[in-house]
Design a protein around this motif. Structure first.
Motif, PDB file in Angstrom:
ATOM      1  N   ALA A 265       0.902   8.924   5.184  1.00  0.00           N
ATOM      2  CA  ALA A 265       1.165   9.090   3.762  1.00  0.00           C
ATOM      3  C   ALA A 265       0.313   9.620   2.743  1.00  0.00           C
ATOM      4  CB  ALA A 265       1.476   7.594   3.117  1.00  0.00           C
ATOM      5  N   GLY A 266      -0.893  10.065   3.318  1.00  0.00           N
ATOM      6  CA  GLY A 266      -1.880  10.906   2.594  1.00  0.00           C
ATOM      7  C   GLY A 266      -2.728   9.971   1.934  1.00  0.00           C
ATOM      8  N   THR A 267      -2.857   8.673   1.939  1.00  0.00           N
ATOM      9  CA  THR A 267      -3.750   7.822   1.404  1.00  0.00           C
ATOM     10  C   THR A 267      -4.581   7.127   2.364  1.00  0.00           C
ATOM     11  OG1 THR A 267      -3.321   6.117  -0.414  1.00  0.00           O
ATOM     12  CG2 THR A 267      -2.044   6.053   1.581  1.00  0.00           C
TER      13      THR A 267
ATOM     14  N   ARG B 231       5.877  -8.951  -1.735  1.00  0.00           N
ATOM     15  CA  ARG B 231       4.769  -8.663  -0.799  1.00  0.00           C
ATOM     16  C   ARG B 231       5.060  -7.327  -0.924  1.00  0.00           C
ATOM     17  NH1 ARG B 231       1.622 -12.745   1.046  1.00  0.00           N
ATOM     18  NH2 ARG B 231      -0.132 -11.097   0.821  1.00  0.00           N
ATOM     19  N   GLY B 232       5.777  -6.603  -1.654  1.00  0.00           N
ATOM     20  CA  GLY B 232       5.868  -5.153  -1.746  1.00  0.00           C
ATOM     21  C   GLY B 232       7.139  -4.183  -1.310  1.00  0.00           C
TER      22      GLY B 232
ATOM     23  N   PHE C 233       9.687   3.947   3.316  1.00  0.00           N
ATOM     24  CA  PHE C 233       9.404   3.393   4.342  1.00  0.00           C
ATOM     25  C   PHE C 233      10.439   2.316   4.665  1.00  0.00           C
ATOM     26  CE2 PHE C 233       7.205  -0.738   5.549  1.00  0.00           C
ATOM     27  CZ  PHE C 233       7.009  -0.530   6.712  1.00  0.00           C
ATOM     28  N   ALA C 234      11.004   2.213   5.780  1.00  0.00           N
ATOM     29  CA  ALA C 234      12.028   1.167   5.996  1.00  0.00           C
ATOM     30  C   ALA C 234      11.492   0.477   7.373  1.00  0.00           C
ATOM     31  CB  ALA C 234      13.171   2.041   6.525  1.00  0.00           C
ATOM     32  N   TYR C 235      11.560  -0.835   7.149  1.00  0.00           N
ATOM     33  CA  TYR C 235      11.201  -1.810   8.211  1.00  0.00           C
ATOM     34  C   TYR C 235      12.258  -2.429   8.666  1.00  0.00           C
ATOM     35  CZ  TYR C 235       8.886  -5.965  10.093  1.00  0.00           C
ATOM     36  OH  TYR C 235       8.250  -7.023  10.794  1.00  0.00           O
TER      37      TYR C 235
ATOM     38  N   LEU D 233       0.800  -1.124   0.030  1.00  0.00           N
ATOM     39  CA  LEU D 233      -0.159  -0.047  -0.080  1.00  0.00           C
ATOM     40  C   LEU D 233       0.866   1.303   0.143  1.00  0.00           C
ATOM     41  CD1 LEU D 233      -2.600  -1.196   2.489  1.00  0.00           C
ATOM     42  CD2 LEU D 233      -2.954  -0.771  -0.038  1.00  0.00           C
ATOM     43  N   LEU D 234       1.943   1.082   0.720  1.00  0.00           N
ATOM     44  CA  LEU D 234       2.883   2.408   0.786  1.00  0.00           C
ATOM     45  C   LEU D 234       3.562   2.513  -0.837  1.00  0.00           C
ATOM     46  CD1 LEU D 234       4.154   2.174   4.448  1.00  0.00           C
ATOM     47  CD2 LEU D 234       2.702   3.775   3.345  1.00  0.00           C
ATOM     48  N   GLN D 235       3.757   1.277  -1.087  1.00  0.00           N
ATOM     49  CA  GLN D 235       4.632   1.426  -2.477  1.00  0.00           C
ATOM     50  C   GLN D 235       3.619   2.091  -3.538  1.00  0.00           C
ATOM     51  OE1 GLN D 235       5.049  -2.442  -4.684  1.00  0.00           O
ATOM     52  NE2 GLN D 235       7.287  -2.186  -4.607  1.00  0.00           N
ATOM     53  N   ASP D 236       2.275   1.624  -3.429  1.00  0.00           N
ATOM     54  CA  ASP D 236       1.353   2.293  -4.329  1.00  0.00           C
ATOM     55  C   ASP D 236       1.164   3.511  -4.136  1.00  0.00           C
ATOM     56  OD1 ASP D 236      -0.463   1.089  -6.480  1.00  0.00           O
ATOM     57  OD2 ASP D 236      -2.000   1.919  -4.979  1.00  0.00           O
ATOM     58  N   ALA D 237       1.343   4.207  -2.943  1.00  0.00           N
ATOM     59  CA  ALA D 237       1.398   5.473  -2.549  1.00  0.00           C
ATOM     60  C   ALA D 237       2.467   6.332  -3.085  1.00  0.00           C
ATOM     61  CB  ALA D 237       1.012   5.733  -1.190  1.00  0.00           C
ATOM     62  N   GLY D 238       3.536   5.668  -3.718  1.00  0.00           N
ATOM     63  CA  GLY D 238       4.705   6.473  -4.097  1.00  0.00           C
ATOM     64  C   GLY D 238       6.005   6.066  -3.153  1.00  0.00           C
ATOM     65  N   TYR D 239       5.864   5.471  -2.136  1.00  0.00           N
ATOM     66  CA  TYR D 239       6.917   5.398  -1.105  1.00  0.00           C
ATOM     67  C   TYR D 239       7.849   4.232  -1.676  1.00  0.00           C
ATOM     68  CZ  TYR D 239       5.058   8.225   2.683  1.00  0.00           C
ATOM     69  OH  TYR D 239       5.066   9.179   3.434  1.00  0.00           O
TER      70      TYR D 239
END
Length: 545
Positions: free
Chosen positions: A426-428, A151-152, A218-220, A124-130
């Motif tokens: 993230a504004g999404t 998985r992203g 986004f860093a995990y 989801l964060l990848q899809d939001a441009g992260y």
């Protein structure tokens, strides 16, 4: 009436705590750094009453929001499933920690691997441009389609299984006959000779985050420390020498006294209580005392090293001017590990040296032991895996310069709340029931942003109930009341008042029948909503475990 943010980029935010907020014109989508420790106990961090030196996590707690009522699941993989999905672990394929035997009928939701009925946090964060980055423990499926890079995560350095030795010990995994697999973006990794897990993962994150760019990241940081085996670099081991010679009874009460001073434990003159089977320190031989103290020294060395590596990450963000625009969340995946694993034959067969002088070094294989794990869980009862507070009530810190006022919150929050929180930052939003042409579950967590930014006193409604089940251990909390089923203690549910000094040491089921009935109704609703397998007494079913 509950206020919610529609986007992180809305207008300037007026806050009840008078925090200086950035205006819409100045706002940037923040980076998100999620730091997940493995088996770190509630009181191991200095800010939570511990004696271990953790200046970097303490600084984040002092400058950010420190949670006193944050919950995960009671074990590694189920927590990670909830984190990645914003849902209960039974819905997303990790209703249990490990796969059941192949000859036993498989109940959907209990496959012990993350299913595809969700949109994951990095997706989801990848899809939001992260730009999405991971280093550390995955533990959510080893098949190629279930690995982090599928998985992203744009960039990932992951160990697929539950953990590993912390040094380069190619001849073994952490369990008998159980190897460990390090992959970088799906490809095998050759570990360097000077490998140490926490340092290696931090190096990868620093190098991959780099100087930053147009895209937020986004860093995990999914560290495997301080998960057993307790192993740490020599300099960190030496720094702990003699710190635990007083024994677990004394250290536990010292932590409890500090927590009472800090307001993290109910005021009482009662000493720390331990589980049944506790061996008082004074009953141990001198040899056993020395060996036990050395194990805790090694564990403390791991915690201190973990804090040091977190400090390296923070220093990198500061040196690259990314710190002020990075939301940092630090937490543990569950309570401290308290299983007494002993020294099975396979460890000896691999030529490990578990002598007193070698505990914590590269070729040793030792766990901290149940009594020290309960020290880590102070002031709560019990440890990892259980339905008591020591199983899944964890330390958690949120930090975001200029946006979160320093302080402490007793609002109840769970690991399911992290996904909606990060999406709001993230504004999404969450897509609902469909993502990239596949059906998915809608999330059940709540964004913590309004609370963290001072717009709401709570995260969940006052009448919200929170349930958990794992390997028969079951619990449900509403307000200060908690319902728990702990097979080793009772064959019936028990009812506890968490606001009282007795906490989980006094069953109040008989004296509060109305509250007991209310809590059982809520438990039944939780079971129905989250695919939890139970018997006809509404207790977790054991037939397929």
């Amino acid at each position: 009436m509950r206020m919610r943010l529609t986007t992180f980029f809305a207008a300037a935010l007026a806050t009840a705590s008078s925090v200086a907020m950035v205006s819409a014109q100045e706002a940037q989508r923040p980076n998100v750094l999620l730091i997940l420790a493995d088996d770190l106990g509630y009181s191991d961090i200095g800010a939570y009453g511990g004696e271990i030196s953790t200046p970097n996590m303490d600084a984040l707690a002092a400058d950010g929001m420190m949670f006193t009522n944050f919950y995960t699941q009671a074990s590694c993989a189920p927590t990670r499933a909830m984190l990645m999905s914003g849902l209960d672990n039974h819905l997303v394929g990790v209703g249990q920690q490990s796969p059941i035997p192949i000859h036993v009928e498989m109940r959907p939701g209990y496959e012990a691997k993350l299913n595809h009925r969700i949109a994951t946090m990095p997706e989801l964060l990848q899809d939001a441009g992260y730009r999405t980055i991971m280093a550390g423990k995955w533990h959510l499926g080893s098949e190629p389609s279930r690995q982090p890079h599928k998985r992203g995560f744009d960039e990932s350095l992951a160990i697929l299984e539950a953990g590993s030795a912390h040094f380069n010990q190619k001849q073994m995994g952490v369990l008998q006959g159980y190897g460990f697999t390090f992959l970088e973006n799906g490809k095998p990794v050759e570990l360097p000779e000077d490998f140490y897990t926490t340092t290696y993962f931090t190096d990868y994150l620093i190098n991959t985050i780099g100087e930053g760019g147009e895209e937020p990241f986004f860093a995990y940081a999914a560290y495997t420390s301080p998960h057993w085996p307790v192993q740490a670099p020599d300099s960190f081991l030496e720094a702990q020498r003699g710190n635990y010679d007083a024994g677990y009874d004394v250290i536990a009460n010292q932590r409890l006294d500090r927590q009472r001073e800090l307001g993290l434990a109910p005021q009482s003159d009662e000493p720390r209580r331990f589980m049944d089977g506790h061996r008082p320190w004074d009953t141990l031989t001198d040899e056993k005392k020395a060996f036990s103290a050395r194990k805790m020294e090694a564990y403390a060395a791991m915690v201190a090293n973990l804090d040091h590596e977190i400090g390296r990450l923070i220093d990198h963000l500061k040196s690259t001017d990314q710190y002020d625009n990075t939301f940092i969340m630090v937490l543990s995946d569950n309570g401290a590990e308290g299983v007494a694993r002993g020294r099975p034959d396979w460890i000896a067969a691999q030529n490990f040296d578990n002598s007193l002088e070698n505990v914590g070094r590269k070729n040793s294989f030792i766990e901290m032991g149940p009594e020290w794990a309960q020290v880590s869980s102070t002031p709560f009862r019990s440890v990892k895996y259980t339905a008591f507070e020591g199983g899944n009530h964890v330390p958690a810190i949120a930090h975001f310069p200029k946006n979160i006022a320093p302080g402490r919150t007793d609002a109840i929050a769970t690991v399911r709340d992290l996904l909606p929180t990060f999406l709001e930052l993230a504004g999404t939003g969450h897509p609902g029931i469909k993502f990239k042409e596949r059906d998915i579950f809608p999330i059940s967590g709540s964004s913590m942003v309004p609370h963290l930014f001072g717009e709401d006193d709570t995260i969940h409604d006052d009448d919200a109930a929170f349930g958990w089940e794992l390997n028969l251990f079951s619990s449900l909390r509403k307000g200060d009341w908690k319902l728990a089923f702990v097979p080793a203690v009772s064959d019936q549910f028990q009812l506890f008042d968490l606001s009282s000094p007795e906490g989980e040491w006094k069953d109040r089921m008989e004296e509060n029948p109305d509250k007991a009935r209310e809590m059982m109704r809520l438990w039944k609703a939780f079971v129905k909503s989250n695919n939890v397998e139970v018997d006809d007494q509404l207790r977790p079913a054991s037939a397929r475990r």
